[in-house]
Scaffold this motif. Structure first.
Motif, PDB file in Angstrom:
ATOM      1  N   ALA A 112      46.672  47.068  48.516  1.00  5.52           N
ATOM      2  CA  ALA A 112      46.827  45.699  48.026  1.00  5.52           C
ATOM      3  C   ALA A 112      46.366  44.691  49.086  1.00  5.52           C
ATOM      4  N   LEU A 113      46.722  44.928  50.340  1.00  5.85           N
ATOM      5  CA  LEU A 113      46.306  44.026  51.411  1.00  5.85           C
ATOM      6  C   LEU A 113      44.788  44.040  51.598  1.00  5.85           C
ATOM      7  N   LEU A 114      44.184  45.227  51.539  1.00  8.41           N
ATOM      8  CA  LEU A 114      42.727  45.313  51.651  1.00  8.41           C
ATOM      9  C   LEU A 114      42.038  44.614  50.478  1.00  8.41           C
ATOM     10  N   ALA A 115      42.583  44.751  49.294  1.00  7.25           N
ATOM     11  CA  ALA A 115      42.013  44.064  48.137  1.00  7.25           C
ATOM     12  C   ALA A 115      42.110  42.551  48.305  1.00  7.25           C
ATOM     13  N   LEU A 116      43.235  42.080  48.848  1.00  6.02           N
ATOM     14  CA  LEU A 116      43.409  40.643  49.089  1.00  6.02           C
ATOM     15  C   LEU A 116      42.400  40.138  50.116  1.00  6.02           C
ATOM     16  N   VAL A 117      42.214  40.871  51.208  1.00  6.29           N
ATOM     17  CA  VAL A 117      41.237  40.481  52.227  1.00  6.29           C
ATOM     18  C   VAL A 117      39.826  40.477  51.639  1.00  6.29           C
ATOM     19  N   PHE A 118      39.512  41.456  50.812  1.00  8.28           N
ATOM     20  CA  PHE A 118      38.199  41.520  50.180  1.00  8.28           C
ATOM     21  C   PHE A 118      37.958  40.315  49.274  1.00  8.28           C
ATOM     22  N   VAL A 119      38.917  39.950  48.467  1.00  5.96           N
ATOM     23  CA  VAL A 119      38.774  38.806  47.556  1.00  5.96           C
ATOM     24  C   VAL A 119      38.627  37.500  48.343  1.00  5.96           C
ATOM     25  N   ILE A 120      39.421  37.344  49.388  1.00  5.84           N
ATOM     26  CA  ILE A 120      39.306  36.128  50.210  1.00  5.84           C
ATOM     27  C   ILE A 120      37.937  36.081  50.893  1.00  5.84           C
ATOM     28  N   GLY A 121      37.434  37.235  51.332  1.00 12.04           N
ATOM     29  CA  GLY A 121      36.088  37.298  51.913  1.00 12.04           C
ATOM     30  C   GLY A 121      35.015  36.907  50.905  1.00 12.04           C
ATOM     31  N   LEU A 122      35.142  37.389  49.672  1.00 17.59           N
ATOM     32  CA  LEU A 122      34.179  37.011  48.626  1.00 17.59           C
ATOM     33  C   LEU A 122      34.205  35.512  48.359  1.00 17.59           C
ATOM     34  N   ILE A 123      35.379  34.924  48.324  1.00 19.00           N
ATOM     35  CA  ILE A 123      35.487  33.478  48.115  1.00 19.00           C
ATOM     36  C   ILE A 123      34.785  32.733  49.250  1.00 19.00           C
TER      37      ILE A 123
END
Length: 118
Positions: free
Chosen positions: A9-20
């Motif tokens: 979940a944390l990695l997915a959150l970091v990935f989404v914030i990176g995409l933004i």
């Protein structure tokens, strides 16, 4: 919940914030972050008429103060008044006049920056 689910979940959150962040940088490079002129109160003395990106780091801004217009080049290193005390014209009735005004602005920017356009 086990540690693997929390890590995922944390990695997915970091990935989404990176995409933004990547999309924000791309939008800024394309000029989508340039503020548009405000359409608010008509009684304001100072109004931003037009903002034109010159390159990735500089913008030409046309201000109207009372009945005078001022063309300012804004950049990372500061600002420079390109032209001042321009008599206000509400609109260009002719396309040729608009093209001549744009060419004059480009020449002034090139004179200020020392760049040449092909």
């Amino acid at each position: 919940m086990d540690y693997a689910s929390i890590a995922q979940a944390l990695l997915a959150l970091v990935f989404v914030i990176g995409l933004i962040g990547v999309f924000a940088l791309v939008a800024k490079r394309m000029g989508l972050g340039v503020p548009s002129p405000a359409l608010g109160n008509k009684n304001k003395r100072v109004v931003v008429l037009e903002v034109t990106p010159v390159d990735a780091k500089r913008r030409l801004v046309l201000f109207r103060r009372d009945d005078q217009e001022h063309l300012v080049l804004l950049g990372m290193n500061g600002e420079h008044v390109v032209e001042s005390n321009i008599q206000s014209t509400q609109s260009f009735p002719d396309t040729l006049e608009a093209l001549e005004a744009r060419n004059k602005s480009v020449e002034l920017v090139n004179d200020v920056t020392g760049k040449t356009t092909p």
